[in-house]
Design a protein around this motif. Structure first.
Motif, mmCIF file in Angstrom:
data_model
loop_
_atom_site.group_PDB
_atom_site.id
_atom_site.type_symbol
_atom_site.label_atom_id
_atom_site.label_comp_id
_atom_site.label_asym_id
_atom_site.label_seq_id
_atom_site.Cartn_x
_atom_site.Cartn_y
_atom_site.Cartn_z
ATOM 1 N N VAL A 33 0.842 -1.187 0.000
ATOM 2 C CA VAL A 33 0.000 0.000 0.000
ATOM 3 C C VAL A 33 0.877 1.237 0.000
ATOM 4 C CG1 VAL A 33 -1.917 -1.122 1.200
ATOM 5 C CG2 VAL A 33 -0.152 0.031 2.526
ATOM 6 N N ARG A 34 0.279 2.373 -0.323
ATOM 7 C CA ARG A 34 1.039 3.617 -0.299
ATOM 8 C C ARG A 34 1.560 3.873 1.108
ATOM 9 N NH1 ARG A 34 -2.215 8.162 -3.595
ATOM 10 N NH2 ARG A 34 -0.626 9.399 -2.527
ATOM 11 N N ALA A 35 2.742 4.456 1.191
ATOM 12 C CA ALA A 35 3.429 4.597 2.475
ATOM 13 C C ALA A 35 2.585 5.311 3.522
ATOM 14 C CB ALA A 35 4.748 5.348 2.262
ATOM 15 N N GLU A 36 1.889 6.378 3.114
ATOM 16 C CA GLU A 36 1.126 7.149 4.091
ATOM 17 C C GLU A 36 -0.125 6.422 4.559
ATOM 18 O OE1 GLU A 36 -0.143 9.039 0.079
ATOM 19 O OE2 GLU A 36 1.505 7.863 0.904
ATOM 20 N N TYR A 37 -0.460 5.303 3.916
ATOM 21 C CA TYR A 37 -1.657 4.555 4.292
ATOM 22 C C TYR A 37 -1.339 3.304 5.108
ATOM 23 C CZ TYR A 37 -4.145 7.384 0.807
ATOM 24 O OH TYR A 37 -4.697 8.420 0.091
ATOM 25 N N GLN A 38 -0.081 3.086 5.421
ATOM 26 C CA GLN A 38 0.281 1.856 6.111
ATOM 27 C C GLN A 38 -0.189 1.842 7.565
ATOM 28 O OE1 GLN A 38 4.539 1.554 5.397
ATOM 29 N NE2 GLN A 38 4.162 -0.090 3.941
ATOM 30 N N SER A 39 -0.502 0.662 8.042
ATOM 31 C CA SER A 39 -0.883 0.452 9.438
ATOM 32 C C SER A 39 0.364 0.427 10.308
ATOM 33 C CB SER A 39 -1.636 -0.878 9.566
ATOM 34 O OG SER A 39 -1.581 -1.374 10.882
ATOM 35 N N ARG A 40 0.349 1.220 11.371
ATOM 36 C CA ARG A 40 1.497 1.240 12.280
ATOM 37 C C ARG A 40 1.644 -0.115 12.984
ATOM 38 N NH1 ARG A 40 3.344 5.760 14.618
ATOM 39 N NH2 ARG A 40 4.856 4.284 15.481
ATOM 40 N N PHE A 41 0.514 -0.717 13.346
ATOM 41 C CA PHE A 41 0.545 -2.021 14.005
ATOM 42 C C PHE A 41 1.139 -3.074 13.082
ATOM 43 C CE2 PHE A 41 -1.657 -6.136 14.385
ATOM 44 C CZ PHE A 41 -1.161 -6.554 15.609
ATOM 45 N N ALA A 42 0.716 -3.088 11.812
ATOM 46 C CA ALA A 42 1.217 -4.086 10.866
ATOM 47 C C ALA A 42 2.712 -3.916 10.633
ATOM 48 C CB ALA A 42 0.467 -3.988 9.545
ATOM 49 N N VAL A 43 3.149 -2.654 10.513
ATOM 50 C CA VAL A 43 4.582 -2.408 10.314
ATOM 51 C C VAL A 43 5.381 -2.920 11.506
ATOM 52 C CG1 VAL A 43 6.338 -0.592 10.145
ATOM 53 C CG2 VAL A 43 4.244 -0.451 8.767
ATOM 54 N N PHE A 44 4.875 -2.652 12.715
ATOM 55 C CA PHE A 44 5.572 -3.110 13.911
ATOM 56 C C PHE A 44 5.551 -4.629 14.006
ATOM 57 C CE2 PHE A 44 5.532 -4.582 18.286
ATOM 58 C CZ PHE A 44 6.683 -3.999 18.798
ATOM 59 N N ALA A 45 4.388 -5.230 13.762
ATOM 60 C CA ALA A 45 4.265 -6.681 13.907
ATOM 61 C C ALA A 45 5.221 -7.420 12.982
ATOM 62 C CB ALA A 45 2.831 -7.114 13.622
ATOM 63 N N ARG A 46 5.501 -6.853 11.836
ATOM 64 C CA ARG A 46 6.369 -7.543 10.887
ATOM 65 C C ARG A 46 7.855 -7.343 11.186
ATOM 66 N NH1 ARG A 46 1.822 -6.633 7.274
ATOM 67 N NH2 ARG A 46 0.974 -8.716 6.905
ATOM 68 N N THR A 47 8.143 -6.626 12.285
ATOM 69 C CA THR A 47 9.526 -6.580 12.756
ATOM 70 C C THR A 47 9.812 -7.730 13.718
ATOM 71 O OG1 THR A 47 9.019 -5.181 14.680
ATOM 72 C CG2 THR A 47 9.516 -4.073 12.592
ATOM 73 N N LEU A 48 8.740 -8.462 14.098
ATOM 74 C CA LEU A 48 8.874 -9.574 15.036
ATOM 75 C C LEU A 48 8.930 -10.885 14.275
ATOM 76 C CD1 LEU A 48 6.137 -8.431 17.602
ATOM 77 C CD2 LEU A 48 8.565 -7.815 17.576
#
Length: 411
Positions: free
Chosen positions: A15-30
């Motif tokens: 998705v476009r960068a400004e539309y990304q979910s903060r939770f999803a971005v964080f979860a995928r660092t785990l």
């Protein structure tokens, strides 16, 4: 200029960068083992990502394009295969007790302590902040959505309020229709404001002062009056698109009430002709009979035979065909609000409102004494008729006019 697209882990949405979910971005660092220990599934992350991205696209005030274009652009790089996976993930998340388990876990102090020990204080704070920021985006989209629905709720309430208790009981076995749709929306709007918007970091969203303020500080009546004017305008536009000549009937009725000594009778005559012509010019009686026979042949009260034995549709039959737009009456499962037989609840109520409005206009046409009570009755019928036409023409797909944007008319 298109914003650069970023991708999370290999199994994330694009998705476009400004539309990304903060939770999803964080979860995928785990790593996957840690996510499993936290009882966070990949489908949970995927659904959250899609919902937040959608809400961000819908509430992006810097993008002046129609909301459909924004949503399409937001997910333009998501493959068809990924969309199917998203729907499967959503179905998986909402089934059974999983949503309840999530709510229990999120509120549980034991679970919070467990997550903090597992992630460490710093990463735990990042997770909580990410969830709150995503929650703020979703809360804003919900509030704007609720407020955009308000004119439709006013139209529905006006249409329903015209009918008697016996008529409503004949449509549904529950008290659903006796509830004020406007009051229900306003209660939900207040809940969003008091329980969510005041506790979430709304500064990270596109929320305006209007979004964050109480919409009806003086109660529901002034709000209904404001939106009833919108319903009148929207109904007139929809009638004009269906048959531009008939707009004069609505305006003529209002002018008669203002300027004519015989205004009530004249207005009633104009509105009766409006109802008859707008239904019959789109669906002549022969077409209505074909539609009834093809869709709801077992439904009672839709046809009759005249003195010459010729089969004709009743006003209810014409009204049902009209609000369905001649479309198929699709089978459905029964619910506490709808037994699943014949026309569905919404179409049935709108058709009944049109017929009831016409019947009451006939009464006013023949009992015109020019009293203030009669004038008030006619205004009530007119509001109900405009509401039923606005909703009926929308459901009947006579217009491609989009839903009104949130805040129109401004509160």
């Amino acid at each position: 200029m298109r914003t650069e697209v970023r991708r999370g882990a290999v199994d994330g949405l694009v998705v476009r960068a400004e539309y990304q979910s903060r939770f999803a971005v964080f979860a995928r660092t785990l790593d996957s083992a840690l996510l499993s220990t936290l009882r966070i599934t990949e489908s949970t992350v995927l659904v959250m990502e899609a919902i937040v991205s959608l809400c961000k696209a819908l509430t992006n005030d810097s993008d002046s394009r129609p909301w459909q274009d924004r949503v399409e652009d937001c997910f333009s790089d998501v493959t068809e295969e990924r969309i199917h996976e998203l729907f499967s993930a959503f179905a998986e998340e909402v089934q059974g007790e999983r949503p309840l388990r999530w709510m229990v876990d999120f509120k549980s102090e034991n679970y919070k302590d467990f997550v903090e020990r597992l992630l460490g204080a710093a990463r735990y704070r990042l997770l909580v902040q990410a969830i709150k920021e995503d929650g703020a985006v979703v809360a804003l989209a919900l509030r704007r959505g609720v407020r955009a629905l308000t004119p439709f709720a006013v139209a529905w309430s006006d249409a329903v309020n015209l009918m008697s208790k016996d008529q409503l009981k004949a449509v549904t076995k529950t008290d659903l229709l006796s509830m004020s749709a406007v009051q229900m929306l306003l209660s939900f709007d207040n809940f969003l404001g008091e329980k969510l918007l005041e506790t979430l970091p709304m500064e990270v969203t596109a929320a305006t002062a209007t979004d964050l303020s109480d919409w009806a500080p003086d109660g529901v009546d002034p709000l209904v009056t404001k939106f009833r004017a919108f319903v009148t305008e929207a109904s007139t536009k929809r009638v004009e698109r269906a048959n531009s000549a008939l707009v004069r009937k609505i305006r003529g009725a209002r002018d008669a009430l203002k300027y004519s000594d015989d205004g009530i009778s004249q207005a009633a005559n104009s509105l009766i002709e409006l109802v008859d012509r707008i239904m019959r010019e789109k669906f002549p009686p022969k077409k209505v009979l074909v539609w009834i026979d093809a869709n709801i042949p077992e439904e009672k009260g839709l046809t009759f035979r005249d003195k010459d034995g010729i089969r004709k549709p009743t006003k209810r039959g014409e009204a049902l065909c009209f609000v369905y737009g001649g479309d198929t009456v699709t089978p459905r499962e029964g619910t506490p609000y709808d037994d699943g037989e014949g026309p569905d609840l919404i179409h049935e109520v709108l058709a009944l409102a049109l017929v009831t409005a016409r019947n009451k206009l006939q009464d006013l046409k023949h009992s015109d004494q020019g009293t203030p009570q009669e004038r008030e009755q006619l205004m009530t019928v007119l509001s109900a008729l405009e509401g039923a036409l606005m909703l009926g023409l929308t459901l009947g797909a006579y217009t491609e006019e989009p839903l009104p944007p949130a805040g129109i008319p401004a509160a």
